[in-house]
Design an enzyme around this catalytic site. Structure first.
Site, short mmCIF file in Angstrom:
data_model
loop_
_atom_site.label_atom_id
_atom_site.label_comp_id
_atom_site.label_asym_id
_atom_site.label_seq_id
_atom_site.Cartn_x
_atom_site.Cartn_y
_atom_site.Cartn_z
N ILE A 285 0.85 -1.19 0.00
CA ILE A 285 0.00 0.00 0.00
C ILE A 285 0.89 1.24 0.00
O ILE A 285 1.55 1.53 0.98
CB ILE A 285 -0.95 -0.02 1.21
CG1 ILE A 285 -1.89 -1.22 1.06
CG2 ILE A 285 -1.75 1.27 1.29
CD1 ILE A 285 -2.92 -1.33 2.12
N HIS A 286 0.92 1.94 -1.12
CA HIS A 286 1.71 3.18 -1.23
C HIS A 286 1.01 4.11 -2.21
O HIS A 286 -0.09 3.80 -2.67
CB HIS A 286 3.16 2.86 -1.64
CG HIS A 286 3.29 2.27 -3.01
ND1 HIS A 286 3.77 2.97 -4.08
CD2 HIS A 286 2.95 1.05 -3.48
CE1 HIS A 286 3.75 2.19 -5.16
NE2 HIS A 286 3.25 1.02 -4.81
N GLY A 287 1.64 5.23 -2.52
CA GLY A 287 0.98 6.28 -3.30
C GLY A 287 0.25 5.80 -4.55
O GLY A 287 -0.94 6.08 -4.72
#
Lengths: 164, 139
Positions: A13-15
């Site tokens: 889960i990242h940008g």
């Protein structure tokens, strides 16, 4: 369960995932299928708190993921699967979870891996898993951001590792 | 929709680069810098030059600081119908929301959508953890 999207991205889960791919998936949940994360309580908590607005995040191993997929309680739930590697995606598919398209976003370089694109590095185990996935007719869509052109990862694998 | 980004120093260009790292190419984002040697009039002209006059109604300006010079310059242009609207508070989440929605909405629709979600743009770990602990556990 209704599968909206499946992606390999070892940053999980990242940008790129929270903003673009989550909206593209438009799912109720993100299910992270990873033995490594499942065994790490702090990483689990970090991932859960970073969930995009309006989405639940669950972290499971392959076995649990298959059980949840087949649980009638979740029949109408929509899901966005995230993996850190192709082997666990393959195990899930072989366990009966019908993922038709697998987006490959990021697999960082580590010792023993070869870089095939700016964002993706693979070892022999990964290569074998991708070739098996292709034989199961899973569409392998190599794309970091949505607007990138789609590339079949096998083309890049053959360029770097040689044909099978 | 055309998006004009205006920020103190070179922040606008940096925001465009950051958006491209997360979202992908945004050809409709036009970043403008603002340096200490520039005044309100000069900056206003610079912004006006960057706007396609045929697309004034379809041009949104993003600036960094409310009532800073970039905002004041943009506000003057909007008042004179040279652009549709201006939002202050340029941040990566704001820019990404704009990038995601720009192709599907008019400027007033996009402004309404963005302004309804501004509470999503600033987050603190301790508060988020408290919130997420109220929720159910894994399956």
């Amino acid at each position: 369960m209704i599968i909206k999207l499946a992606r390999i991205d070892d940053r999980l889960i990242h940008g790129q995932v929270t903003t673009v791919w989550s909206k593209e998936a438009n799912a109720n949940r993100i299910i992270i299928v990873s033995q490594e994360v499942f065994n790490d309580p702090i990483r689990k908590q970090l991932l859960k708190q970073a969930s995009p607005p309006g989405m639940k995040v669950n972290i499971v191993d392959v076995e649990k993921a298959i059980a949840v997929f087949n649980n009638p309680k979740y029949n109408d739930e929509t899901v966005f699967y995230l993996f850190t590697n192709p082997s666990e995606a393959l195990a899930l598919i072989e366990g009966g979870v019908p993922i038709k398209t697998l987006n490959i976003g990021g697999m960082q370089f580590k010792d023993g891996k070869k870089q095939i694109t700016k964002a993706v590095s693979l070892n022999e185990k990964d290569v074998a898993a991708f070739r098996k996935l292709a034989k199961l007719n899973v569409n392998l869509d190599l794309r970091v951001v949505k607007t990138d052109p789609t590339t079949n990862i096998l083309t890049k694998i053959d360029e770097t590792f040689g044909p099978e | 929709m055309d998006i004009i980004l205006v920020g103190h120093a070179n922040t606008a260009q940096a925001f465009k680069e950051a958006v491209e790292m997360v979202f992908g190419k945004v050809e409709n984002f036009h970043p403008l810098s603002f340096s200490p040697s520039e005044g309100l009039e000069e900056l206003t002209k610079k912004i006006e030059t960057a706007i396609n006059p045929q697309k004034a109604e379809d041009t949104l300006i993003l600036t960094d600081l409310f009532s800073g010079t970039p905002y004041n310059a943009a506000a003057g242009l909007v008042m004179h119908h040279k652009a549709a609207d201006v939002i202050a508070g340029m941040s990566l989440p704001l820019c990404l929301e704009v990038a995601l929605s720009a192709g599907q909405m008019t400027v007033p629709e996009l402004v309404k959508h963005v302004m309804a979600n501004t509470n999503e743009y600033v987050k603190c770990l301790s508060e988020v953890v408290q919130e997420s602990q109220k929720e159910e556990d894994d399956f």
